[in-house]
Design an enzyme around this catalytic site. Sequence first.
Site, mmCIF file in Angstrom:
data_model
loop_
_atom_site.group_PDB
_atom_site.id
_atom_site.type_symbol
_atom_site.label_atom_id
_atom_site.label_comp_id
_atom_site.label_asym_id
_atom_site.label_seq_id
_atom_site.Cartn_x
_atom_site.Cartn_y
_atom_site.Cartn_z
ATOM 1 N N LYS A 263 0.845 -1.193 0.000
ATOM 2 C CA LYS A 263 0.000 0.000 0.000
ATOM 3 C C LYS A 263 0.885 1.250 0.000
ATOM 4 O O LYS A 263 1.659 1.467 0.917
ATOM 5 C CB LYS A 263 -0.887 0.038 1.245
ATOM 6 C CG LYS A 263 -1.931 1.155 1.161
ATOM 7 C CD LYS A 263 -2.609 1.438 2.476
ATOM 8 C CE LYS A 263 -1.978 2.556 3.241
ATOM 9 N NZ LYS A 263 -2.062 3.883 2.604
ATOM 10 N N THR B 194 2.667 6.006 14.010
ATOM 11 C CA THR B 194 2.058 4.922 13.221
ATOM 12 C C THR B 194 2.855 3.633 13.419
ATOM 13 O O THR B 194 2.271 2.548 13.555
ATOM 14 C CB THR B 194 2.025 5.288 11.721
ATOM 15 O OG1 THR B 194 1.615 6.632 11.569
ATOM 16 C CG2 THR B 194 1.097 4.382 10.949
ATOM 17 N N GLU C 185 10.903 1.688 9.667
ATOM 18 C CA GLU C 185 11.755 2.850 9.369
ATOM 19 C C GLU C 185 10.927 4.085 9.690
ATOM 20 O O GLU C 185 9.983 4.395 8.966
ATOM 21 C CB GLU C 185 12.152 2.858 7.888
ATOM 22 C CG GLU C 185 12.932 1.642 7.441
ATOM 23 C CD GLU C 185 14.309 1.566 8.066
ATOM 24 O OE1 GLU C 185 14.828 2.611 8.512
ATOM 25 O OE2 GLU C 185 14.854 0.451 8.132
ATOM 26 N N CYS D 221 13.156 12.108 5.725
ATOM 27 C CA CYS D 221 13.422 11.693 7.104
ATOM 28 C C CYS D 221 14.877 11.921 7.482
ATOM 29 O O CYS D 221 15.215 11.941 8.660
ATOM 30 C CB CYS D 221 13.057 10.223 7.262
ATOM 31 S SG CYS D 221 13.819 9.187 6.017
ATOM 32 N N GLU E 211 9.540 16.073 15.481
ATOM 33 C CA GLU E 211 9.780 16.051 14.035
ATOM 34 C C GLU E 211 8.771 16.978 13.345
ATOM 35 O O GLU E 211 7.567 16.766 13.446
ATOM 36 C CB GLU E 211 9.622 14.627 13.504
ATOM 37 C CG GLU E 211 10.026 14.524 12.043
ATOM 38 C CD GLU E 211 9.753 13.157 11.443
ATOM 39 O OE1 GLU E 211 8.684 12.582 11.729
ATOM 40 O OE2 GLU E 211 10.592 12.677 10.668
HETATM 41 P P1 NDP Z 1 2.409 7.857 8.245
HETATM 42 O O1 NDP Z 1 2.949 7.100 9.385
HETATM 43 O O2 NDP Z 1 1.223 8.715 8.460
HETATM 44 O O3 NDP Z 1 2.017 6.879 7.044
HETATM 45 C C1 NDP Z 1 2.908 5.984 6.422
HETATM 46 C C2 NDP Z 1 2.108 4.917 5.717
HETATM 47 O O4 NDP Z 1 1.406 4.127 6.681
HETATM 48 C C3 NDP Z 1 1.043 5.454 4.779
HETATM 49 O O5 NDP Z 1 0.898 4.577 3.679
HETATM 50 C C4 NDP Z 1 -0.179 5.439 5.663
HETATM 51 O O6 NDP Z 1 -1.361 5.481 4.931
HETATM 52 C C5 NDP Z 1 0.024 4.126 6.392
HETATM 53 N N1 NDP Z 1 -0.699 3.965 7.638
HETATM 54 C C6 NDP Z 1 -1.222 4.913 8.467
HETATM 55 N N2 NDP Z 1 -1.839 4.327 9.517
HETATM 56 C C7 NDP Z 1 -1.696 2.997 9.372
HETATM 57 C C8 NDP Z 1 -2.101 1.849 10.136
HETATM 58 N N3 NDP Z 1 -2.805 1.963 11.267
HETATM 59 N N4 NDP Z 1 -1.767 0.628 9.688
HETATM 60 C C9 NDP Z 1 -1.057 0.480 8.553
HETATM 61 N N5 NDP Z 1 -0.663 1.511 7.775
HETATM 62 C C10 NDP Z 1 -0.960 2.752 8.186
HETATM 63 O O7 NDP Z 1 3.629 8.676 7.654
HETATM 64 P P2 NDP Z 1 3.598 9.757 6.506
HETATM 65 O O8 NDP Z 1 3.047 9.154 5.264
HETATM 66 O O9 NDP Z 1 3.000 10.997 7.073
HETATM 67 O O10 NDP Z 1 5.169 9.950 6.257
HETATM 68 C C11 NDP Z 1 5.954 10.812 6.976
HETATM 69 C C12 NDP Z 1 6.714 10.072 8.067
HETATM 70 O O11 NDP Z 1 7.502 9.038 7.488
HETATM 71 C C13 NDP Z 1 7.691 10.972 8.778
HETATM 72 O O12 NDP Z 1 7.610 10.743 10.170
HETATM 73 C C14 NDP Z 1 9.034 10.527 8.256
HETATM 74 O O13 NDP Z 1 10.104 10.771 9.126
HETATM 75 C C15 NDP Z 1 8.810 9.075 8.044
HETATM 76 N N6 NDP Z 1 9.785 8.544 7.094
HETATM 77 C C16 NDP Z 1 10.764 7.698 7.560
HETATM 78 C C17 NDP Z 1 11.748 7.235 6.698
HETATM 79 C C18 NDP Z 1 12.795 6.271 7.168
HETATM 80 O O14 NDP Z 1 13.399 5.621 6.323
HETATM 81 N N7 NDP Z 1 13.048 6.128 8.458
HETATM 82 C C19 NDP Z 1 11.782 7.650 5.305
HETATM 83 C C20 NDP Z 1 10.710 8.529 4.928
HETATM 84 C C21 NDP Z 1 9.751 8.954 5.804
HETATM 85 P P3 NDP Z 1 -2.080 6.905 4.639
HETATM 86 O O15 NDP Z 1 -1.082 7.788 4.000
HETATM 87 O O16 NDP Z 1 -3.170 6.519 3.762
HETATM 88 O O17 NDP Z 1 -2.525 7.398 5.994
#
Ligand code: NDP
Length: 479
Positions: free
Chosen positions: A173, A230, A248, A282, A383
Amino acid sequence: MIIKNYINGSFLEPTLGNYIDNYNPSIGEIYGQIPNSTQEDVAQAYQAAKATFPSWSNTTLEERSAILSKIAQLITKKLEVLAEAETKDNGKPLSLAKTIDIPRASANFQFFANAITQFSSEAHETVGVNAMNFTLRHPIGVVGCISPWNLPLYLFTWKIAPAIAAGNCVVAKPSEVTPMTAYLLGEICNEAGLPKGVLNIVHGLGNTTGQAIVEHPNIKAISFTGGTKTGAHIARTAAPMFKKLSLELGGKNPNIIFADCDYELMLETTVKSSFANQGQICLCGSRIFIEKTIYEQFKKDFIQKVSQLKVGNPFDADTNIGALVSKSHLEKVKSYIDITEEEGGTILFGGKKVTVEGSEEGYYLEPTIIEVQNNSCKLNQEEIFGPVVTIMPFETEEEAIALANDVSYGLSATLWTNNLNRTMKMTKQIHAGIIWVNTWLLRDLRTPFGGVKASGVGREGGFEALRFFTEPKNVCIKY
Ligand code: NDP
């Protein structure tokens, strides 16, 4: 434009027929719809993956490698279309999508096409008792891959490529905010001859579609990149089901600058590590610590360089900073800027929303530099994930190490110095999964990638990813 789920090699409507609006953040308008998938859609995707697993896991490595290479080639061939789709969905400058996001998505497939042919397991002779151990590495089965919106195709493929290279079938997803390139990847996989059911892409909201993937009793491993909150929720769901987890998560990375560094290179790179992709990476160095002797000079030069960045429509060739990904994210980032004074900080540059001519409803924000008095303020502890950095001076190495580590995150750190002893001492003592010295975001895909503390659990990249996506089995033969 209506996107569909990619299940068993076909593009399918969501079973309940519900859709969610998809926005173009550079103009603030709805331009498409994506499936609001439910548990039923995830179950359908799982069934397709399950049915294909026995044959896919038995394909030769050469066959798998050839298909992954073909996907890599097709991504490169379609670079323009994919880059435009990414920019429209995410708001990032087209120049960035063309030079970083899409080339890296192709490189992810090419890298794991090669890596799987070199991946091997170990043998251990138990000397003195006539016993020989060897390790089998089996693919896990059906695995789940969930990725965020900041580097959409780049991070989506970073998970999918090693998962399928290792012989798994995938239910994936992308973020609901940036689904477009994942949708196009389905077409590419068909064109490349990836057998149907190996990759299944289900679109929808995190807390329904994503949650259904995490909760599915037979999806045995979850590779997730996203926010720390999350990640914690996913761990709470998956841990009692004994799923393998790779998380991650977020970062609040220090960028530590010593007076003995190569100043011009540092300055130029610090502008990038602060504001590339609107600061929505990130790995961005959002807490900048500068040795006191050069603090005033740095402040002046950094402000001057940042003032030259052009905030504009991401499709314009001279734009450096495009739109933030969504209205709600823009408001979240702005809410941090708004507490600057009460947190004891001073805005040195930026801080305001930008109205871009011809794109007045887009989600634009000035690159923002905030001077803070201490590391305990919210601006340095939470963050923000936008074009906002803080700066503050330090005097000694010990102080810089303490400041770097005084945060709940531990993803990456950047260090600017030409002193070798200091480099060795500090790289050992800073709590982070990745440390760049005199550079930033220079990636070698063989290296382990991931964070410590609230930045995650596990490592991606190179053989680490192939280890995650396989289950080791020890065989002991007595002779
Ligand atoms: P989220 O945690 O909101 O979402 C990440 C993904 O998880 C999306 O596809 C989201 O869907 C999905 N999701 C949300 N809730 C659930 C759940 N309960 N169960 C399963 N999947 C779920 O992050 P963001 O998309 O806002 O991304 C930003 C974040 O990602 C920042 O904190 C950033 O630091 C981190 N990040 C970390 C990286 C790393 O390598 N450590 C690299 C890049 C980003 P939907 O969008 O539909 O809500």
